[in-house]
Design a protein around this motif. Structure first.
Motif, PDB file in Angstrom:
ATOM      1  N   ILE A  16       0.929  -1.542   0.164  1.00  0.00           N
ATOM      2  CA  ILE A  16       0.407   0.292   0.102  1.00  0.00           C
ATOM      3  C   ILE A  16       0.586   1.494   0.074  1.00  0.00           C
ATOM      4  O   ILE A  16       0.753   2.268  -0.600  1.00  0.00           O
ATOM      5  CB  ILE A  16      -1.322   0.409   1.029  1.00  0.00           C
ATOM      6  CG1 ILE A  16      -2.161  -1.079   1.036  1.00  0.00           C
ATOM      7  CG2 ILE A  16      -1.539   1.191   1.541  1.00  0.00           C
ATOM      8  CD1 ILE A  16      -2.625  -1.363   2.291  1.00  0.00           C
ATOM      9  N   ALA A  17       1.955   1.530   0.970  1.00  0.00           N
ATOM     10  CA  ALA A  17       2.448   2.634   0.677  1.00  0.00           C
ATOM     11  C   ALA A  17       3.612   2.521  -0.038  1.00  0.00           C
ATOM     12  O   ALA A  17       3.325   3.815  -1.146  1.00  0.00           O
ATOM     13  CB  ALA A  17       3.692   2.199   1.833  1.00  0.00           C
ATOM     14  N   TYR A  19       2.362   1.683  -3.145  1.00  0.00           N
ATOM     15  CA  TYR A  19       1.637   2.381  -4.855  1.00  0.00           C
ATOM     16  C   TYR A  19       0.740   3.811  -4.313  1.00  0.00           C
ATOM     17  O   TYR A  19       1.155   4.409  -4.987  1.00  0.00           O
ATOM     18  CB  TYR A  19       0.034   1.128  -4.357  1.00  0.00           C
ATOM     19  CG  TYR A  19      -0.808   1.339  -5.282  1.00  0.00           C
ATOM     20  CD1 TYR A  19      -0.935   1.089  -6.428  1.00  0.00           C
ATOM     21  CD2 TYR A  19      -1.779   3.038  -4.883  1.00  0.00           C
ATOM     22  CE1 TYR A  19      -2.399   1.364  -7.100  1.00  0.00           C
ATOM     23  CE2 TYR A  19      -2.870   2.697  -6.156  1.00  0.00           C
ATOM     24  CZ  TYR A  19      -3.317   2.361  -6.934  1.00  0.00           C
ATOM     25  OH  TYR A  19      -3.586   2.484  -7.640  1.00  0.00           O
ATOM     26  N   PHE A  20       0.984   4.188  -2.936  1.00  0.00           N
ATOM     27  CA  PHE A  20       0.177   5.732  -2.564  1.00  0.00           C
ATOM     28  C   PHE A  20       1.710   6.868  -2.910  1.00  0.00           C
ATOM     29  O   PHE A  20       1.624   7.752  -2.868  1.00  0.00           O
ATOM     30  CB  PHE A  20       0.082   5.626  -1.862  1.00  0.00           C
ATOM     31  CG  PHE A  20      -1.475   5.289  -1.276  1.00  0.00           C
ATOM     32  CD1 PHE A  20      -2.723   5.275  -2.286  1.00  0.00           C
ATOM     33  CD2 PHE A  20      -2.282   4.364  -1.162  1.00  0.00           C
ATOM     34  CE1 PHE A  20      -3.507   5.127  -2.649  1.00  0.00           C
ATOM     35  CE2 PHE A  20      -3.470   4.028  -0.717  1.00  0.00           C
ATOM     36  CZ  PHE A  20      -4.079   4.300  -1.491  1.00  0.00           C
ATOM     37  N   SER A  21       3.039   5.679  -2.810  1.00  0.00           N
ATOM     38  CA  SER A  21       3.927   6.421  -3.335  1.00  0.00           C
ATOM     39  C   SER A  21       4.705   7.000  -4.041  1.00  0.00           C
ATOM     40  O   SER A  21       5.836   7.536  -4.559  1.00  0.00           O
ATOM     41  CB  SER A  21       5.384   6.063  -1.937  1.00  0.00           C
ATOM     42  OG  SER A  21       5.779   5.069  -2.872  1.00  0.00           O
ATOM     43  N   GLY A  22       4.476   5.719  -5.280  1.00  0.00           N
ATOM     44  CA  GLY A  22       4.595   6.031  -6.293  1.00  0.00           C
ATOM     45  C   GLY A  22       6.238   5.643  -7.168  1.00  0.00           C
ATOM     46  O   GLY A  22       6.652   5.622  -7.443  1.00  0.00           O
ATOM     47  N   GLY A  35       0.983   1.270 -11.073  1.00  0.00           N
ATOM     48  CA  GLY A  35       0.091   1.209  -9.760  1.00  0.00           C
ATOM     49  C   GLY A  35      -0.216  -0.607  -9.909  1.00  0.00           C
ATOM     50  O   GLY A  35      -0.487  -1.500  -8.748  1.00  0.00           O
TER      51      GLY A  35
END
Length: 121
Positions: A16-17, A19-22, A35
Motif C-alpha cells: 500500500i505504501a 502504491y501510494f508513494s509511486g 500501480g
C-alpha cells in the motif's frame, strides 16, 4: 498458520505504501501501469512467499533476493531497449512490462519469507 498473520499484514502495508508513494514509477516503471504491477504482483508474491517458507531460510532468501536483482536487471534492459527503439522493439517493451511484475512478485515474496523467519525467532 497463526505466525503468518504479521508477515501478511507487513507485506500488504508495504504494498500500500509503495502504491501510494509511486515507488515503482520512481524506479522506472511506466506511469500507466506503475500501480497495476503492485496490485497484481502482491498477491502472487504472497503465494510464492508462502510456498518458499517450506525451504530452508537462507536458501529461500538468497534465491528470492537474487531473482529480484536479476528481474530488475532484465526490466532495466527492456526499458532501455524499448526507449532506444522509439517504441518499436516489442520484446523490449514486454521485458519492461513483465519484468516489473516479476520484480514486485519476488520482492514481496522475499519480504514475506524474511518476516516469517523474524516472527519464528
Amino acid at each position: 498458520m497463526k505466525h503468518h498473520i504479521f508477515p501478511l499484514g507487513l507485506c500488504i502495508a508495504v504494498a500500500i505504501a509503495a502504491y501510494f508513494s509511486g515507488a515503482t514509477q520512481t524506479l522506472g516503471a511506466h506511469p500507466q501501469w506503475a500501480g497495476t504491477v503492485i496490485l497484481l504482483g502482491t498477491p502472487l508474491g504472497l503465494i510464492l512467499g508462502y510456498a518458499c517458507t517450506r525451504l530452508p531460510y537462507m536458501r529461500a532468501m538468497i534465491g528470492l533476493v537474487g531473482l529480484t536483482i536479476v528481474c530488475f536487471a532484465i526490466t532495466r534492459t527492456g526499458q532501455i531497449r524499448f526507449a532506444n527503439s522509439y517504441a518499436e522493439d516489442t520484446f523490449g517493451g514486454q521485458m519492461w512490462f513483465f519484468g516489473w511484475h516479476a520484480v514486485v512478485i519476488c520482492a514481496i515474496a522475499a519480504l514475506f519469507v524474511a518476516a516469517v523467519n523474524l516472527k519464528r525467532r
